[in-house]
Design an enzyme around this catalytic site. Structure first.
Site, PDB file in Angstrom:
ATOM      1  CB  VAL A  62      37.274  -2.891   3.645  1.00 54.51           C
ATOM      2  CG1 VAL A  62      37.501  -2.192   4.600  1.00 54.51           C
ATOM      3  CG2 VAL A  62      37.731  -2.339   2.463  1.00 54.51           C
ATOM      4  CB  ILE A  65      42.924  -6.323   4.531  1.00 50.92           C
ATOM      5  CG1 ILE A  65      42.194  -4.536   4.352  1.00 50.92           C
ATOM      6  CG2 ILE A  65      42.990  -7.022   2.826  1.00 50.92           C
ATOM      7  CD1 ILE A  65      42.923  -3.980   3.133  1.00 50.92           C
ATOM      8  CD  GLU A  66      40.489  -1.703   8.507  1.00 52.83           C
ATOM      9  OE1 GLU A  66      41.032  -1.750   9.401  1.00 52.83           O
ATOM     10  OE2 GLU A  66      41.065  -0.619   7.225  1.00 52.83           O
ATOM     11  CB  SER A  67      38.592  -6.965  11.706  1.00 59.48           C
ATOM     12  OG  SER A  67      37.105  -7.100  10.308  1.00 59.48           O
ATOM     13  CE1 TYR A 171      43.245  -0.567   5.587  1.00 58.00           C
ATOM     14  CE2 TYR A 171      42.148   0.642   3.413  1.00 58.00           C
ATOM     15  CZ  TYR A 171      41.935  -0.117   4.517  1.00 58.00           C
ATOM     16  OH  TYR A 171      41.067  -0.011   4.625  1.00 58.00           O
TER      17      TYR A 171
END
Length: 204
Positions: A62, A65-67, A171
């Site tokens: 997570v 793909i977030e940061s 997502y």
């Protein structure tokens, strides 16, 4: 024959598309290569904390793909850090956000906070796919979709027009695809990628 992540996997067309993107598309390969390199900086820290909380270790992806594993990352909407906490969410889970200090950007503090957030979402929805969707869209948006369409099946909500936001329909497959690639680097052509050294720091 793939090694599967410790998150539940549902084989969907979107998941397959992401796997092909990371395997065959030059842009996808550049993105994944940079992610896998950057992962080395915080992998041990994140996995250690997820294990301690009894959470799936592949929630590690997570943050990917977030940061892109950049604790200084900030979105146009105001989310920040490895886990892209919004200010209100960060404060709810104990992160200090003030003029001179923003603990969303602190890798350990934000990871401790996200452990509680993941645990809460999974307790509320009793399903990791819905929990991940809520991480992206917000608890309220997913709860409204469940109530409106009388279904707590993420994959059914995805197929309903306007059931979930378009970004949220992508997502969960994206997170699962990243985890599958991470578990099967040689099969996807990333065996030669060298991870960045882990960040070292003293605790005082």
């Amino acid at each position: 024959e793939l090694a599967l992540p410790d998150l539940p996997v549902t084989w969907s067309p979107r998941l397959i598309d992401y796997l092909l993107f990371y395997k065959d598309d030059p842009r996808g390969r550049r993105i994944m290569t940079s992610w896998l390199r950057a992962q080395g900086r915080y992998r041990d820290l994140i996995v250690t904390q997820l294990r301690a909380a009894g959470l799936p270790e592949d929630l590690l992806y997570v943050s990917m793909i977030e940061s892109s594993y950049d604790p200084g990352e900030r979105s146009y909407a105001g989310a920040a850090g490895l886990w892209q906490f919004m200010p209100a969410g960060g404060r709810i889970y104990g992160l200090r956000i003030a003029r001179w200090v923003d603990e969303r950007n602190e890798p350990l503090r934000s990871t401790l906070a996200v452990r509680d957030y993941f645990a809460d979402l999974h307790q509320r929805f009793a399903d990791w796919h819905l929990a991940l969707a809520a991480y992206n869209a917000g608890y309220g948006a997913v709860l409204r979709a469940i109530t409106r369409y009388n279904s707590n099946d993420y994959w059914k909500l995805v197929e309903i027009e306007n059931g979930l936001a378009w970004e949220t329909t992508l997502y969960v497959p994206k997170a699962l695809a990243a985890a599958i690639v991470g578990r099967n680097r040689a099969r996807f052509g990333y065996a030669e990628v060298v991870a960045a050294p882990a960040e070292s720091f003293d605790t005082v």
